[in-house]
Enzyme design. Structure first.
Site, short mmCIF file in Angstrom:
data_model
loop_
_atom_site.label_atom_id
_atom_site.label_comp_id
_atom_site.label_asym_id
_atom_site.label_seq_id
_atom_site.Cartn_x
_atom_site.Cartn_y
_atom_site.Cartn_z
CE LYS A 194 -3.39 -5.86 5.95
NZ LYS A 194 -3.12 -4.33 4.98
N GLY B 78 -5.70 -2.68 -1.69
CA GLY B 78 -5.20 -2.88 -3.29
C GLY B 78 -4.39 -4.11 -3.46
CG ASP C 42 0.01 -4.47 5.86
OD1 ASP C 42 -0.01 -3.91 4.92
OD2 ASP C 42 -0.43 -5.09 5.36
CE LYS D 191 -6.51 4.55 5.31
NZ LYS D 191 -4.88 4.01 4.72
CB ALA E 32 -5.27 -0.86 7.94
CG ASP E 33 -7.60 -0.97 3.14
OD1 ASP E 33 -7.43 0.22 2.10
OD2 ASP E 33 -8.19 -2.40 2.37
N GLY F 171 0.55 -1.53 0.46
CA GLY F 171 -0.25 0.11 0.05
C GLY F 171 0.89 1.24 0.14
CB SER F 172 0.15 4.88 -0.11
OG SER F 172 -1.49 4.34 0.63
CD GLU G 10 -1.61 -6.47 2.77
OE1 GLU G 10 -0.95 -5.03 2.41
OE2 GLU G 10 -2.80 -6.30 2.24
O1 LIG Z 1 -4.33 -4.94 -0.30
C1 LIG Z 1 -3.34 -3.88 -0.14
C2 LIG Z 1 -3.44 -3.64 1.34
O2 LIG Z 1 -4.58 -4.70 2.60
C3 LIG Z 1 -3.20 -2.30 2.42
O3 LIG Z 1 -1.75 -2.60 3.28
C4 LIG Z 1 -4.58 -1.69 2.44
O4 LIG Z 1 -5.27 -1.20 1.17
C5 LIG Z 1 -4.06 -0.12 3.19
O5 LIG Z 1 -3.42 0.81 1.87
P1 LIG Z 1 -3.03 2.39 2.03
O6 LIG Z 1 -2.18 2.64 3.01
O7 LIG Z 1 -2.64 3.18 0.76
O8 LIG Z 1 -4.28 3.44 2.14
#
Ligand SMILES: O=C[C@H](O)[C@H](O)[C@H](O)COP(=O)(O)O
Length: 230
Positions: free
Chosen positions: A86, A89, A72, A113, A74-75, A21-22, A95
């Protein structure tokens, strides 16, 4: 908050799962900036490139089946139960495997989040990875048994569906909002997760239950809040 999480939980010699993720990008940059000598196990193609691009030591679960810690994103995070959504992405399965091989799962996320009721903040639906040929069967079963709306995730810069790093499809299930005072605690999410996973064709769900040790939320003003509260 990515700095705080790295500073508090990582040290030389650890075997570390690296999320996708970002948000995780900043944590990996912090590891590199500190020159930490850790062995990194990725959770996706993106994560693998991130490890390489930052000059960190890359390994895998064959070499390192037991990890000290995974960091990691999370959404959405239910801060009472520490249940996560999660997979925004599409990296949820790897994960979850990497998190399951770790003694600790540390989550870094921004304040958007933070939630008291899953589905309130992440409104795109619960990601569920499925074997491609089963997607319609799984969608029909979920909608019939659990209501809500489940859709096949479509790619943005490709014709057709999103294909995961495992060659599978993603269903996003917008589950029904809770009714009245219904309690959606860890038991509720566990049962639901087990039931969804029992549907033939489902590979994994984006519900991460009983895995998270600590969550760091970056706030708008630059401060950091953590759960569970210390
Ligand atoms: O599949 C993607 C993962 O679970 C990511 O860790 C999650 O989507 C969070 O991503 P972001 O840091 O871009 O919000």
């Amino acid at each position: 908050m990515r700095c705080r999480a790295v500073d508090n939980h990582l040290k030389n010699g650890l075997k570390v799962g690296i999320g996708s993720g970002s948000t995780i990008v900043f944590a990996v940059q912090r590891i590199a900036q500190k020159g930490l000598d850790v062995i990194c196990v990725p959770t996706s193609f993106q994560s693998k490139q991130l490890i390489r691009d930052n000059g960190l030591r890359l390994s895998d679960l064959e070499e390192c089946p037991q990890l000290d810690v995974t960091i990691d994103g999370a959404d959405e995070v239910d801060v009472e139960s520490l249940v996560l959504i999660k997979g925004g992405g599409a990296a949820l399965t790897q994960e979850k495997i990497v998190a399951s091989a770790s003694k600790e799962l540390i989550i870094v996320a921004d304040y958007t989040k933070e939630s008291l009721d899953l589905g309130q903040k992440w409104t795109k639906g619960l990601p569920i990875e499925v074997i491609p040929m089963a997607y319609k069967v799984v969608i029909d079963k979920i909608e019939k048994s659990y209501k809500g709306t489940a859709v096949l995730r479509m790619a943005k810069a490709k014709a057709g569906p999103v294909v995961t790093d495992n060659g599978n499809f993603i269903i996003d299930w917008i589950f029904p909002a809770k009714v009245g005072n219904e309690k959606r605690d860890i038991k509720y999410w566990s049962e639901l997760n087990t039931n969804i996973k029992m549907i033939t064709g489902v590979v994994e769900t984006g519900l991460f239950i009983g895995m998270t040790s600590r969550v760091y939320f970056g706030q708008n003003d630059g401060s950091v809040t953590t759960f569970p509260k210390q």
